[in-house]
Design a protein around this motif. Structure first.
Motif, PDB file in Angstrom:
ATOM      1  N   GLY A   1       5.736  13.203  -0.517  1.00 31.34           N
ATOM      2  CA  GLY A   1       4.563  14.001  -0.850  1.00 31.34           C
ATOM      3  C   GLY A   1       4.873  15.215  -1.694  1.00 31.34           C
ATOM      4  N   VAL A   2       6.083  15.257  -2.224  1.00 35.13           N
ATOM      5  CA  VAL A   2       6.455  16.364  -3.112  1.00 35.13           C
ATOM      6  C   VAL A   2       7.172  15.796  -4.327  1.00 35.13           C
ATOM      7  CG1 VAL A   2       6.659  18.119  -1.309  1.00 35.13           C
ATOM      8  CG2 VAL A   2       8.616  16.684  -1.835  1.00 35.13           C
ATOM      9  N   GLY A   3       7.189  16.571  -5.399  1.00 36.06           N
ATOM     10  CA  GLY A   3       7.914  16.146  -6.596  1.00 36.06           C
ATOM     11  C   GLY A   3       7.263  14.969  -7.294  1.00 36.06           C
ATOM     12  N   GLN A   4       8.109  14.052  -7.811  1.00 37.41           N
ATOM     13  CA  GLN A   4       7.613  12.918  -8.593  1.00 37.41           C
ATOM     14  C   GLN A   4       7.622  11.617  -7.807  1.00 37.41           C
ATOM     15  OE1 GLN A   4      10.512  13.770 -11.835  1.00 37.41           O
ATOM     16  NE2 GLN A   4       8.766  13.496 -13.174  1.00 37.41           N
ATOM     17  N   SER A   5       7.722  11.705  -6.476  1.00 40.55           N
ATOM     18  CA  SER A   5       7.811  10.489  -5.675  1.00 40.55           C
ATOM     19  C   SER A   5       6.585   9.601  -5.826  1.00 40.55           C
ATOM     20  CB  SER A   5       8.017  10.836  -4.199  1.00 40.55           C
ATOM     21  OG  SER A   5       6.967  11.649  -3.726  1.00 40.55           O
ATOM     22  N   GLU A   6       5.418  10.232  -6.018  1.00 35.61           N
ATOM     23  CA  GLU A   6       4.186   9.450  -6.146  1.00 35.61           C
ATOM     24  C   GLU A   6       4.236   8.508  -7.344  1.00 35.61           C
ATOM     25  OE1 GLU A   6       4.293  12.719  -5.738  1.00 35.61           O
ATOM     26  OE2 GLU A   6       3.540  12.907  -3.699  1.00 35.61           O
ATOM     27  N   THR A   7       4.812   8.969  -8.457  1.00 32.82           N
ATOM     28  CA  THR A   7       4.895   8.147  -9.661  1.00 32.82           C
ATOM     29  C   THR A   7       5.737   6.909  -9.413  1.00 32.82           C
ATOM     30  OG1 THR A   7       4.755  10.148 -11.002  1.00 32.82           O
ATOM     31  CG2 THR A   7       5.518   8.152 -12.107  1.00 32.82           C
ATOM     32  N   ALA A   8       6.869   7.081  -8.738  1.00 32.54           N
ATOM     33  CA  ALA A   8       7.750   5.950  -8.456  1.00 32.54           C
ATOM     34  C   ALA A   8       7.103   4.969  -7.484  1.00 32.54           C
ATOM     35  CB  ALA A   8       9.080   6.452  -7.908  1.00 32.54           C
ATOM     36  N   VAL A   9       6.443   5.475  -6.436  1.00 32.12           N
ATOM     37  CA  VAL A   9       5.792   4.600  -5.468  1.00 32.12           C
ATOM     38  C   VAL A   9       4.631   3.847  -6.118  1.00 32.12           C
ATOM     39  CG1 VAL A   9       4.348   4.563  -3.385  1.00 32.12           C
ATOM     40  CG2 VAL A   9       6.484   5.843  -3.402  1.00 32.12           C
ATOM     41  N   HIS A  10       3.898   4.535  -6.992  1.00 33.03           N
ATOM     42  CA  HIS A  10       2.774   3.903  -7.681  1.00 33.03           C
ATOM     43  C   HIS A  10       3.235   2.683  -8.471  1.00 33.03           C
ATOM     44  CE1 HIS A  10      -0.416   3.583 -10.845  1.00 33.03           C
ATOM     45  NE2 HIS A  10      -1.177   3.792  -9.796  1.00 33.03           N
ATOM     46  N   SER A  11       4.489   2.709  -8.933  1.00 33.61           N
ATOM     47  CA  SER A  11       5.010   1.611  -9.743  1.00 33.61           C
ATOM     48  C   SER A  11       5.490   0.426  -8.911  1.00 33.61           C
ATOM     49  CB  SER A  11       6.171   2.120 -10.607  1.00 33.61           C
ATOM     50  OG  SER A  11       7.278   2.459  -9.803  1.00 33.61           O
TER      51      SER A  11
ATOM     52  N   ILE B   1       0.844  -1.199   0.000  1.00 36.65           N
ATOM     53  CA  ILE B   1       0.000   0.000   0.000  1.00 36.65           C
ATOM     54  C   ILE B   1       0.877   1.245   0.000  1.00 36.65           C
ATOM     55  CG2 ILE B   1      -1.794   1.275   1.246  1.00 36.65           C
ATOM     56  CD1 ILE B   1      -2.500  -1.448   2.614  1.00 36.65           C
ATOM     57  N   GLY B   2       0.693   2.099  -0.995  1.00 44.32           N
ATOM     58  CA  GLY B   2       1.414   3.365  -1.053  1.00 44.32           C
ATOM     59  C   GLY B   2       0.552   4.468  -0.465  1.00 44.32           C
ATOM     60  N   ILE B   3       1.151   5.313   0.363  1.00 46.60           N
ATOM     61  CA  ILE B   3       0.406   6.413   0.976  1.00 46.60           C
ATOM     62  C   ILE B   3       1.142   7.722   0.706  1.00 46.60           C
ATOM     63  CG2 ILE B   3      -0.401   7.430   3.142  1.00 46.60           C
ATOM     64  CD1 ILE B   3      -0.793   4.642   4.238  1.00 46.60           C
ATOM     65  N   THR B   4       0.426   8.680   0.138  1.00 42.41           N
ATOM     66  CA  THR B   4       1.041   9.970  -0.156  1.00 42.41           C
ATOM     67  C   THR B   4       0.140  11.113   0.285  1.00 42.41           C
ATOM     68  OG1 THR B   4       2.174  11.248  -1.873  1.00 42.41           O
ATOM     69  CG2 THR B   4       0.084  10.245  -2.492  1.00 42.41           C
TER      70      THR B   4
ATOM     71  N   ILE C   1       4.185   1.959   2.169  1.00 42.78           N
ATOM     72  CA  ILE C   1       5.269   2.821   1.700  1.00 42.78           C
ATOM     73  C   ILE C   1       4.775   4.262   1.731  1.00 42.78           C
ATOM     74  CG2 ILE C   1       6.872   3.336  -0.168  1.00 42.78           C
ATOM     75  CD1 ILE C   1       6.408   0.470  -1.151  1.00 42.78           C
ATOM     76  N   GLU C   2       5.434   5.068   2.524  1.00 48.34           N
ATOM     77  CA  GLU C   2       5.065   6.481   2.646  1.00 48.34           C
ATOM     78  C   GLU C   2       5.984   7.316   1.775  1.00 48.34           C
ATOM     79  OE1 GLU C   2       5.245  10.178   5.848  1.00 48.34           O
ATOM     80  OE2 GLU C   2       5.936   8.190   6.433  1.00 48.34           O
ATOM     81  N   THR C   3       5.425   8.222   1.003  1.00 50.75           N
ATOM     82  CA  THR C   3       6.248   9.104   0.182  1.00 50.75           C
ATOM     83  C   THR C   3       6.403  10.455   0.860  1.00 50.75           C
ATOM     84  OG1 THR C   3       4.587  10.318  -1.090  1.00 50.75           O
ATOM     85  CG2 THR C   3       5.052   8.075  -1.797  1.00 50.75           C
TER      86      THR C   3
ATOM     87  N   VAL D   1       6.514  -0.654   7.647  1.00 52.11           N
ATOM     88  CA  VAL D   1       6.376   0.704   7.114  1.00 52.11           C
ATOM     89  C   VAL D   1       7.729   1.152   6.577  1.00 52.11           C
ATOM     90  CG1 VAL D   1       5.777   3.106   7.605  1.00 52.11           C
ATOM     91  CG2 VAL D   1       4.568   1.253   8.783  1.00 52.11           C
ATOM     92  N   LEU D   2       7.777   1.417   5.285  1.00 46.40           N
ATOM     93  CA  LEU D   2       8.993   1.948   4.667  1.00 46.40           C
ATOM     94  C   LEU D   2       8.731   3.429   4.427  1.00 46.40           C
ATOM     95  CD1 LEU D   2       9.709  -0.962   2.156  1.00 46.40           C
ATOM     96  CD2 LEU D   2      10.680  -0.610   4.427  1.00 46.40           C
ATOM     97  N   ALA D   3       9.221   4.242   5.341  1.00 48.79           N
ATOM     98  CA  ALA D   3       8.947   5.674   5.295  1.00 48.79           C
ATOM     99  C   ALA D   3      10.115   6.396   4.652  1.00 48.79           C
ATOM    100  CB  ALA D   3       8.713   6.207   6.711  1.00 48.79           C
ATOM    101  N   VAL D   4       9.869   7.029   3.534  1.00 43.99           N
ATOM    102  CA  VAL D   4      10.919   7.742   2.821  1.00 43.99           C
ATOM    103  C   VAL D   4      11.019   9.157   3.373  1.00 43.99           C
ATOM    104  CG1 VAL D   4      11.786   8.461   0.580  1.00 43.99           C
ATOM    105  CG2 VAL D   4      10.470   6.355   0.781  1.00 43.99           C
ATOM    106  N   ASP D   5      12.119   9.417   4.099  1.00 40.75           N
ATOM    107  CA  ASP D   5      12.334  10.715   4.737  1.00 40.75           C
ATOM    108  C   ASP D   5      12.943  11.706   3.759  1.00 40.75           C
ATOM    109  OD1 ASP D   5      11.586  11.459   7.221  1.00 40.75           O
ATOM    110  OD2 ASP D   5      13.368  10.763   8.259  1.00 40.75           O
TER     111      ASP D   5
END
Length: 360
Positions: free
Chosen positions: A189-199, A90-93, A185-187, A120-124
């Motif tokens: 929330g800025v830039g293009q991180s959502e696209t990468a997490v979605h994949s 599950i990706g959360i943004t 997986i937490e992104t 939880v893989l939280a990307v800081d």
């Protein structure tokens, strides 16, 4: 009031013992495990047995940029691969301030109460100056981090695409091999991180707040199109009415987007991570989604497409790493950098020289 002659206003008094930051079962093994460097086989065996210390060390290994660690990291991943792919991802943004960490803690605690094992893989976000993590997600999820059935791994986003940690995909495999059946997986929330997490996830959750327009929240149309559900957080106190209104508005907006390949119709719901109101409803929506996509085979098809995508990404990354770590390229790169800075050669001509030299 009488005071002792030996006492001073500046004297030190005993403080309060801080709470344990890790669970008792994990703390027992830390000292012993740190004394030696385990082999790849030892790491694989420990991970399969559910050892979270071994899992942490393996993730550190795969995140290492040291080329000497690459072979060992690949051996660990390969050894864990047969035991992976048994979870839901599950990706959360959501933009900073929307309450991602508070929501994930409440959501994670709810899942562990159901008997789930949650990683939880939280990307800081990384500081552009010190390159260290800024937010410290692990310290902000005080309850979840002590849960025996939870594992939290914050990783500095560094300079990778949109703030997604470079080795998050491999970390998912290790977490699954360790027995975690729900990967969050937490992104940033800025830039293009959502696209990468979605994949790399099966379900994509977009966290929003009421009372702020899309312009203020920085959420683009493309991110809403990727969302499988929109959760309006902080629906408590005076915000309840605003959250209900926002729910209606987002439901209308979602009808304007093209239908998803999965056949799933995105849902909008509200919750409060503070009061825990609506958390169970969020999980019910996610459960309904997985029931549907597993029945129509979209779940497996998407996983296969993602595996192919990440194979290509890994090739690109490895080629880039080999180029920049080549001894002759390192020397030649410095010379060409100076030449470009002094306008002695164009950036494009310098790049051509470097690439031609590498391929020779």
């Amino acid at each position: 009031m009488a005071t002792s002659k030996n006492k001073s206003a500046l004297s030190e008094i005993n403080g309060v013992n801080p709470p344990d930051s890790v669970s008792s079962s994990v703390a027992k093994n830390i000292q012993q495990f740190r004394k030696k460097q385990p082999s790849a086989t030892e790491l694989i065996t420990a991970i399969k047995s559910g050892d979270k210390i071994a899992l942490s060390r393996a993730i550190t290994l795969i995140e290492s940029t040291n080329t000497e660690h690459l072979a060992k990291a690949n051996e660990v991943i390969q050894g864990c691969l047969p035991y992976a792919n048994q979870s839901v991802r599950i990706g959360i943004t959501g933009v900073p301030g929307v309450g991602k960490s508070t929501f994930i803690e409440a959501f994670g605690k709810y899942l562990t109460s159901l008997g789930k094992k949650v990683a939880v893989l939280a990307v800081d976000p990384s500081s552009s100056i010190s390159h260290g993590s800024i937010l410290g997600d692990k310290t902000r999820m005080e309850e979840l981090v002590k849960d025996e059935n939870a594992f939290i791994r914050p990783s500095a986003s560094g300079d990778s695409l949109g703030g997604v940690a470079r080795k998050t995909r491999e970390a998912i495999i290790l977490c699954e091999a360790c027995g975690f059946d729900t990967i969050i997986i937490e992104t940033v929330g800025v830039g293009q991180s959502e696209t990468a997490v979605h994949s790399m996830v099966d379900f994509f959750l977009l966290l929003k707040i009421a009372g702020a327009g899309d312009e203020l929240q920085g959420i683009k149309r493309g991110i809403m199109e990727m969302a499988d559900t929109i959760v309006i957080n902080k629906a408590d106190g005076d915000n309840v009415a605003k959250a209900k209104l926002a729910k209606t508005e987002f439901n209308r907006a979602l009808h304007l987007f093209p239908a998803k390949k999965s056949g799933w119709i995105p849902k909008v719901t509200t919750c409060s991570a503070i009061t825990k109101e609506g958390i169970a409803s969020v999980w019910q929506i996610i459960s309904d989604y997985f029931e549907m996509v597993k029945m129509n085979d979209f779940f497996q098809t998407k996983r296969q497409e993602q595996n192919q995508f990440w194979m290509m990404e890994t090739i690109n990354e490895q080629l880039k790493s080999n180029f920049y770590n080549h001894p002759e390229i390192i020397k030649l790169l410095e010379l060409n950098k100076k030449a470009v800075q002094n306008n002695e050669i164009s950036p494009f001509a310098a790049a051509k020289i470097l690439l031609e030299h590498y391929y020779k």
